[in-house]
Design an enzyme around this catalytic site. Sequence first.
Site, PDB file in Angstrom:
ATOM      1  N   LYS A   1      29.424  12.974  21.755  1.00 39.37           N
ATOM      2  CA  LYS A   1      28.371  13.985  21.945  1.00 39.37           C
ATOM      3  C   LYS A   1      27.087  13.677  21.164  1.00 39.37           C
ATOM      4  O   LYS A   1      25.993  13.937  21.653  1.00 39.37           O
ATOM      5  CB  LYS A   1      28.889  15.370  21.565  1.00 39.37           C
TER       6      LYS A   1
ATOM      7  N   ASP B   1      27.529  24.396  25.098  1.00 38.49           N
ATOM      8  CA  ASP B   1      28.622  24.994  24.304  1.00 38.49           C
ATOM      9  C   ASP B   1      28.249  26.380  23.780  1.00 38.49           C
ATOM     10  O   ASP B   1      29.075  27.297  23.772  1.00 38.49           O
ATOM     11  CB  ASP B   1      28.995  24.077  23.131  1.00 38.49           C
TER      12      ASP B   1
END
Length: 282
Positions: free
Chosen positions: A71, A108
């Site tokens: 990420k 997220d």
Amino acid sequence: MREKGKTIQAGVIGWPVEHSLSPRLHGYWLKKHGIDGTYVPMAVTPDGFENFLANLCDQGITGVNITVPHKEAALKAVTVVDEKARRIGSVNTIRVEETGELHGSNTDGFGFMENLKEGAPEWTPDLGPVTVLGAGGAARAIVVALMDAGVQELRLVNRTKERARKLAGDTGGPIVVTDWDKRNEALGDTALLVNTTTLGMTGKETLNLDLSSLPPMAVVTDIVYAPLITPLLKQAKELGHLVVDGLGMLLHQARPGFRHWFGVDPKVTDDLRTHVLEGIPK
Ligand code: ATR
């Protein structure tokens, strides 16, 4: 360049990736909406990651999710990073443009807030301080989302205090960094308690937390979803708190990517929850 009228291809890049629930989740939506698309796991090593991303367009791939451990690397490797992903410091969703440009975003925090809205619709940011346990990657996205929602005081409690200080310094905002040893005391007048640590996950240690000073109206949420009711949530439930499990965050964070790639904003339903839960090893 992608050819028109061909199957839309997307997937998730990770290392390892075989435990990812994303193919199961996106596969459900593809079938439900009768879309001519695929969503596959892509196992890519950290060494090969940058090169793999650079070739996505040539492979005819429309978009990808990014999972552990890529990420942060994805943030550096994409062509354009949206403002939220930059503040969080990582990318979990990439849109591949026809030109080959890669647009990175991070959904997220969106997933966390949507799950909270659904599970605790009466919680509002002005109800009081929020206590967040943990300062890893997931905590970064959640802290940014909570501050953007208008939380006035966020107590950040992490075993490694330096990591919490770094997070607070990077994001700015009304964060009070608190010692891990003082976590029980931090719960006084907390309106929302969030566990972002891996404690309580199947196979990991249990989170040792005394909830006696947590106000009765406080909402308790855990981002761990295996088990679905973690020891923390069980304890909170027994004390009468409203609890929100972590599965919804995983399901909702996937929506923006699916919408970009396949053109439908999919729903998170009980049937989807059951389907994804069946994919979690016992
Ligand atoms: P993620 O990206 O999913 O958030 P991570 O970056 O590995 O995962 O972060 C895990 C979090 O769980 C961290 O806050 C970590 O604390 P440290 O920063 O001190 O490592 C926390 N954590 C993991 N094991 C822990 C333990 N035994 N006690 C307390 N905190 C723990």
